[in-house]
Structures are given as C-alpha cells and as structure tokens.
Design a protein around this motif. Structure first.
Motif, short mmCIF file in Angstrom:
data_model
loop_
_atom_site.label_atom_id
_atom_site.label_comp_id
_atom_site.label_asym_id
_atom_site.label_seq_id
_atom_site.Cartn_x
_atom_site.Cartn_y
_atom_site.Cartn_z
N LEU A 31 0.81 -1.21 0.00
CA LEU A 31 0.00 0.00 0.00
C LEU A 31 0.84 1.27 0.00
O LEU A 31 0.33 2.37 0.22
N ILE A 32 2.12 1.14 -0.27
CA ILE A 32 3.00 2.30 -0.36
C ILE A 32 3.11 2.73 -1.82
O ILE A 32 3.32 1.90 -2.71
N GLY A 33 2.94 4.03 -2.06
CA GLY A 33 3.01 4.55 -3.43
C GLY A 33 1.65 5.09 -3.86
O GLY A 33 0.91 5.67 -3.07
N THR A 34 1.33 4.86 -5.12
CA THR A 34 0.11 5.40 -5.69
C THR A 34 -0.92 4.31 -5.95
O THR A 34 -0.68 3.40 -6.75
N GLY A 35 -2.06 4.42 -5.27
CA GLY A 35 -3.23 3.64 -5.62
C GLY A 35 -4.20 4.56 -6.35
O GLY A 35 -4.13 5.79 -6.20
N VAL A 36 -5.08 4.01 -7.13
CA VAL A 36 -6.08 4.85 -7.80
C VAL A 36 -7.48 4.33 -7.50
O VAL A 36 -7.72 3.12 -7.47
N ALA A 37 -8.39 5.27 -7.27
CA ALA A 37 -9.80 4.95 -7.04
C ALA A 37 -10.48 4.91 -8.41
O ALA A 37 -10.82 5.94 -8.99
N LEU A 38 -10.65 3.70 -8.93
CA LEU A 38 -11.09 3.53 -10.31
C LEU A 38 -12.51 4.07 -10.54
O LEU A 38 -13.41 3.86 -9.73
N VAL A 39 -12.70 4.71 -11.69
CA VAL A 39 -14.04 5.08 -12.12
C VAL A 39 -14.77 3.83 -12.61
O VAL A 39 -14.15 2.80 -12.89
N THR A 40 -16.08 3.94 -12.72
CA THR A 40 -16.87 2.94 -13.44
C THR A 40 -17.28 3.56 -14.77
O THR A 40 -18.16 4.44 -14.79
N PRO A 41 -16.67 3.18 -15.87
CA PRO A 41 -17.06 3.76 -17.15
C PRO A 41 -18.41 3.23 -17.61
O PRO A 41 -18.74 2.07 -17.40
N PHE A 42 -19.18 4.12 -18.21
CA PHE A 42 -20.50 3.74 -18.72
C PHE A 42 -20.58 3.94 -20.23
O PHE A 42 -19.91 4.83 -20.79
N ASN A 43 -21.38 3.11 -20.87
CA ASN A 43 -21.76 3.37 -22.26
C ASN A 43 -22.77 4.52 -22.27
O ASN A 43 -23.28 4.94 -21.23
N LYS A 44 -23.07 5.01 -23.46
CA LYS A 44 -24.01 6.14 -23.56
C LYS A 44 -25.41 5.76 -23.09
O LYS A 44 -26.21 6.64 -22.75
N ASP A 45 -25.73 4.47 -23.05
CA ASP A 45 -27.03 4.05 -22.52
C ASP A 45 -26.98 3.80 -21.01
O ASP A 45 -27.91 3.25 -20.43
N PHE A 46 -25.87 4.20 -20.37
CA PHE A 46 -25.66 4.13 -18.92
C PHE A 46 -25.35 2.73 -18.40
O PHE A 46 -25.24 2.53 -17.20
N SER A 47 -25.18 1.76 -19.29
CA SER A 47 -24.75 0.44 -18.85
C SER A 47 -23.24 0.46 -18.58
O SER A 47 -22.51 1.31 -19.10
N VAL A 48 -22.77 -0.47 -17.76
CA VAL A 48 -21.35 -0.53 -17.43
C VAL A 48 -20.55 -0.96 -18.66
O VAL A 48 -20.87 -1.95 -19.31
N ASP A 49 -19.53 -0.17 -18.99
CA ASP A 49 -18.68 -0.45 -20.15
C ASP A 49 -17.48 -1.27 -19.69
O ASP A 49 -16.45 -0.72 -19.27
N THR A 50 -17.59 -2.58 -19.76
CA THR A 50 -16.53 -3.45 -19.25
C THR A 50 -15.27 -3.36 -20.09
O THR A 50 -14.15 -3.50 -19.57
N GLU A 51 -15.40 -3.13 -21.39
CA GLU A 51 -14.20 -3.02 -22.24
C GLU A 51 -13.40 -1.78 -21.87
O GLU A 51 -12.16 -1.83 -21.81
N ALA A 52 -14.08 -0.67 -21.63
CA ALA A 52 -13.39 0.54 -21.21
C ALA A 52 -12.73 0.34 -19.84
O ALA A 52 -11.62 0.83 -19.60
N LEU A 53 -13.41 -0.37 -18.96
CA LEU A 53 -12.84 -0.63 -17.63
C LEU A 53 -11.57 -1.46 -17.75
O LEU A 53 -10.58 -1.19 -17.06
N GLN A 54 -11.55 -2.40 -18.64
CA GLN A 54 -10.33 -3.18 -18.89
C GLN A 54 -9.22 -2.28 -19.42
O GLN A 54 -8.05 -2.41 -19.01
N ARG A 55 -9.57 -1.36 -20.30
CA ARG A 55 -8.56 -0.44 -20.84
C ARG A 55 -7.98 0.44 -19.73
O ARG A 55 -6.76 0.70 -19.71
N ILE A 56 -8.83 0.90 -18.83
CA ILE A 56 -8.36 1.75 -17.73
C ILE A 56 -7.41 0.96 -16.82
O ILE A 56 -6.37 1.47 -16.41
#
Length: 292
Positions: free
Chosen positions: A4-29
């Motif tokens: 836990l030393i260094g930089t952690g990031v609080a990941l966003v939940t990316p959404f598609n334009k229809d507000f569904s969870v964009d799992t492909e974008a989450l993988q890219r992040i």
C-alpha cells in the motif's frame, strides 16, 4: 503493508451512452494504470459512482477488474456505509480472497460522535478477514474522524493498517503522522496535497487523477518517497492545473472527461451527476494537448 506504499487509484466505473457498465473501457483503464506504473487499484470507491450501481453491477465491476488485472497489482475493495450491521454482514459473506485490504469510509449522513465512529470500526475490525484502510472524507460524510479516534483505532486493532486521510487538512494529517504506531500508514486522499503529505511521512496516495496520468503522478509520488523534492514538485506544478479542473464540477465527471479526451472511455456519468460543461471540457482538452 508494503503493497500500500506509493500510488493507488480509485477507479471510475465507465458507462456506455445508454448508462450500462462499459466493461471493455474498464479493462482499458486497468491496463492503462498498470502500464503507467500505478502500485495498486481500488475498486468501488466513491469515484466509482458506487451509490448508483446495483448489486449485480457491483459484481460485474469486481469480476471485470480482477480478470483484467491478472494478479499484476494488489487490489483494494471499497466496503463501507452508514449501516454498521450491513457492512459487517458483507464482510462475513463476501469472498475477499482477491483483495489485499478493504477501504471503509467513515459513516456518512448519520453524523455519529467520535465514539460512534470508533464503535463502527471496532465492529468492522472484528468481522473483517483482511486488513482495513480507514477512510476519512468529511466533505462527503459531514463528519470528521479526529486524529485521536484514528490513533485509538490504529493502536487497538492490528488489522486496521492505514487511513485514507481526505480532510484536506495537512495539519490534521501531521498530527496522525507524529503519533501513529509504526505499522500504521497514512495515505493521502487529496491529490493536490498528496506530495506534501508524503514529504511529511505519508505512505502515498489513493488518487483520482492518477488513473488519468498514471505515469506522471506515480512517478511524482515515488520521487517524494525517495526525498527527491525538486524533481517531484516539478511534476506537481505541471499537474496542479488539471487537478483543480477535474474536481471543479464534481468527481468523477472531471476525470471521465480526461478519459474521453484520451479516447479510453466515454464521459457518461449517472444522475445526479452530469457531464462537465463545454468550457471545462475544452480547458481539459487544451491541457492534455499541451502536456501529454
């Protein structure tokens, strides 16, 4: 905990334009953060728009990040709330084997006393099978966990190993740093003062902007940890303009606009949040073209 030393990031939940969870974008992040040198990932924090996700969507986010990460980085899971019994129930029933620790926010809305906060975390500590990171964010909870309460918890429970301190108060953070037990880590929850907190003895940061600028931000924190102050502040003074911008109209609308400009994820957020206004969008894009 070295992980836990260094930089952690609080990941966003990316959404598609229809507000569904964009799992492909989450993988890219996830891959963007791993490739950029981030030390660990935090799933289902406030930045994930956790409050707007259904139970099934939360499971989808967890499974997507765990699969995309491929055990490359330590993972931290957000497990918190203002119903102590429900938090305890989740800790006792959820499979936490993929996670290094949980991040548990101080109870929001209820505005408990300091003793109430202590008893809340005492119940969590007695129930959790993995280490616990306290999370103090008065701007969201309307309740400040005072240093004396943090130190009491840190001394009383071996599995309470750190705090994400996001009061925006460097003096308060220093009071904890001065008096904490040796094993206990103080992690910044504010991007703008993360470097000063590291230089005061902090262990790093759980960042929002770090996922948009993983290479630059994580390097800044590593330089700070290695006491290379001038080099670290050189990066700070480039990024500080964008740090201000991504929080100007709410989190995670700002960081999602960064991902939109980078072509990594859409800028869609769920109500009651809305996208940033056009002027801010243009300023963020201008910053990225100039500095990245």
């Amino acid at each position: 905990m070295q992980s836990l030393i260094g930089t952690g990031v609080a990941l966003v939940t990316p959404f598609n334009k229809d507000f569904s969870v964009d799992t492909e974008a989450l993988q890219r992040i996830v891959n963007f953060c791993v490739d950029g040198g981030i030390e660990y990932l935090v799933i289902l924090g406030t930045t994930a728009e956790n409050a707007t996700l259904s139970a099934d969507e939360k499971e989808l986010v967890i499974t997507t990040v765990v699969a995309a990460n491929k055990k490359r980085l330590p993972l931290v899971l957000g497990v918190g709330g203002n119903n102590t019994a429900e938090v305890v129930k989740e800790l006792k029933t959820r499979d936490l084997s993929a996670f290094e620790a949980i991040l548990s926010v101080s109870p929001y809305y209820s505005k408990p006393t300091q003793e109430g906060i202590y008893q809340h975390y005492k119940a969590i500590a007695e129930a959790s099978p993995i280490p616990i990171i306290l999370y103090n964010v008065p701007g969201r909870t309307s309740s400040n966990m005072l240093p004396k309460t943090v130190l009491r918890l840190a001394n009383d429970f071996d599995n309470i190993v750190a705090i994400k301190e996001a009061a925006g108060d460097l003096v308060q953070a220093m009071q904890i740093l001065k008096n904490k037990p040796a094993h206990f880590l103080v992690i910044s929850g504010d991007d703008m003062i993360a470097l000063p907190m590291v230089l005061a003895g902090g262990a790093g940061v759980i960042s929002v902007i770090g996922q948009g600028f993983p290479k630059e931000f994580s390097e800044m924190i590593r330089l700070g940890l290695n006491r290379k102050v001038n080099e670290a502040f050189k990066i700070q003074y480039v990024l500080d303009e964008c740090i201000d911008m991504i929080f100007e109209q709410g989190n995670p609308a700002g960081i999602k606009e960064v991902f939109q400009c980078l072509g990594i994820a859409d800028n869609t957020v769920r109500l009651p949040l809305v996208k940033v206004e056009e002027d801010l969008s243009q300023r963020i894009e201008k910053f990225l073209k100039k500095n990245i």
